[in-house]
Design an enzyme around this catalytic site. Structure first.
Site, PDB file in Angstrom:
ATOM      1  CG  HIS A  20      -1.900   1.365   1.169  1.00  0.00           C
ATOM      2  ND1 HIS A  20      -2.097   1.774   2.466  1.00  0.00           N
ATOM      3  CD2 HIS A  20      -2.302   2.165   0.132  1.00  0.00           C
ATOM      4  CE1 HIS A  20      -2.866   2.808   2.521  1.00  0.00           C
ATOM      5  NE2 HIS A  20      -3.223   2.873   0.703  1.00  0.00           N
ATOM      6  CG  ASP A  28       7.890   9.852 -22.550  1.00  0.00           C
ATOM      7  OD1 ASP A  28       8.820   9.428 -22.014  1.00  0.00           O
ATOM      8  OD2 ASP A  28       7.267  10.816 -22.386  1.00  0.00           O
ATOM      9  CE1 TYR A 122       7.479  17.585 -20.472  1.00  0.00           C
ATOM     10  CE2 TYR A 122       6.200  18.041 -22.821  1.00  0.00           C
ATOM     11  CZ  TYR A 122       7.525  18.430 -21.685  1.00  0.00           C
ATOM     12  OH  TYR A 122       8.736  19.332 -21.875  1.00  0.00           O
ATOM     13  CG  ASN A 124       6.407  10.463 -18.572  1.00  0.00           C
ATOM     14  OD1 ASN A 124       6.593   9.354 -19.486  1.00  0.00           O
ATOM     15  ND2 ASN A 124       6.924  11.584 -19.031  1.00  0.00           N
TER      16      ASN A 124
END
Length: 133
Positions: A20, A28, A122, A124
């Site tokens: 957890h 990318d 970007y 990601n």
């Protein structure tokens, strides 16, 4: 917590071992992997597999408590299509947005960085694992 079985054994083992609050980054092809962070390189060709394909597979196994994306991945007021498509699969409706440099710093805390063949700038996402109960 792990829910099913992925084809990629390395990725499946990582998810099975996550607790957890652990962080898993999917990036990318250009996202740098910090030293000391485990790398799972799935890229086989430009765009293969896509971030969306990898995200969909991971969401079939991982309970996600929170998601983080870079501010730069936002296309105007809309979330990227890959994020919107995966909300039905378990992504939170509102990700935390941080500057790209902060996102790269956050990736140093990840249990692993999964590199896709995605070549969209970007593309990601960082996923914080939750619990299934």
């Amino acid at each position: 917590m792990k829910r099913a079985a992925l084809l990629n054994i390395e990725l499946s083992q990582i998810i099975a071992a996550m607790g957890h609050g652990d962080l898993l980054v999917i990036g990318d092809a250009g996202l740098p992997v910090p030293p000391g962070v485990r790398r799972v390189d799935l890229a086989v060709a430009r765009g293969v597999p896509s971030l969306d394909q990898v995200l969909q597979a991971i969401l079939s196994e991982l309970q996600v408590e929170a998601a983080v994306v870079a501010n730069e991945c936002l296309d105007g007021p809309q979330l990227p299509a890959w994020y919107q498509q995966r909300q039905a699969d378990g992504l939170p409706s509102a990700p935390q947005c941080v500057p790209h440099e902060a996102f790269k710093a956050l990736s140093r805390q990840a249990v692993a960085v999964v590199r896709t063949g995605e070549c969209t700038p970007y593309a990601n996402i960082a996923l914080r694992s939750g619990v299934a109960f």
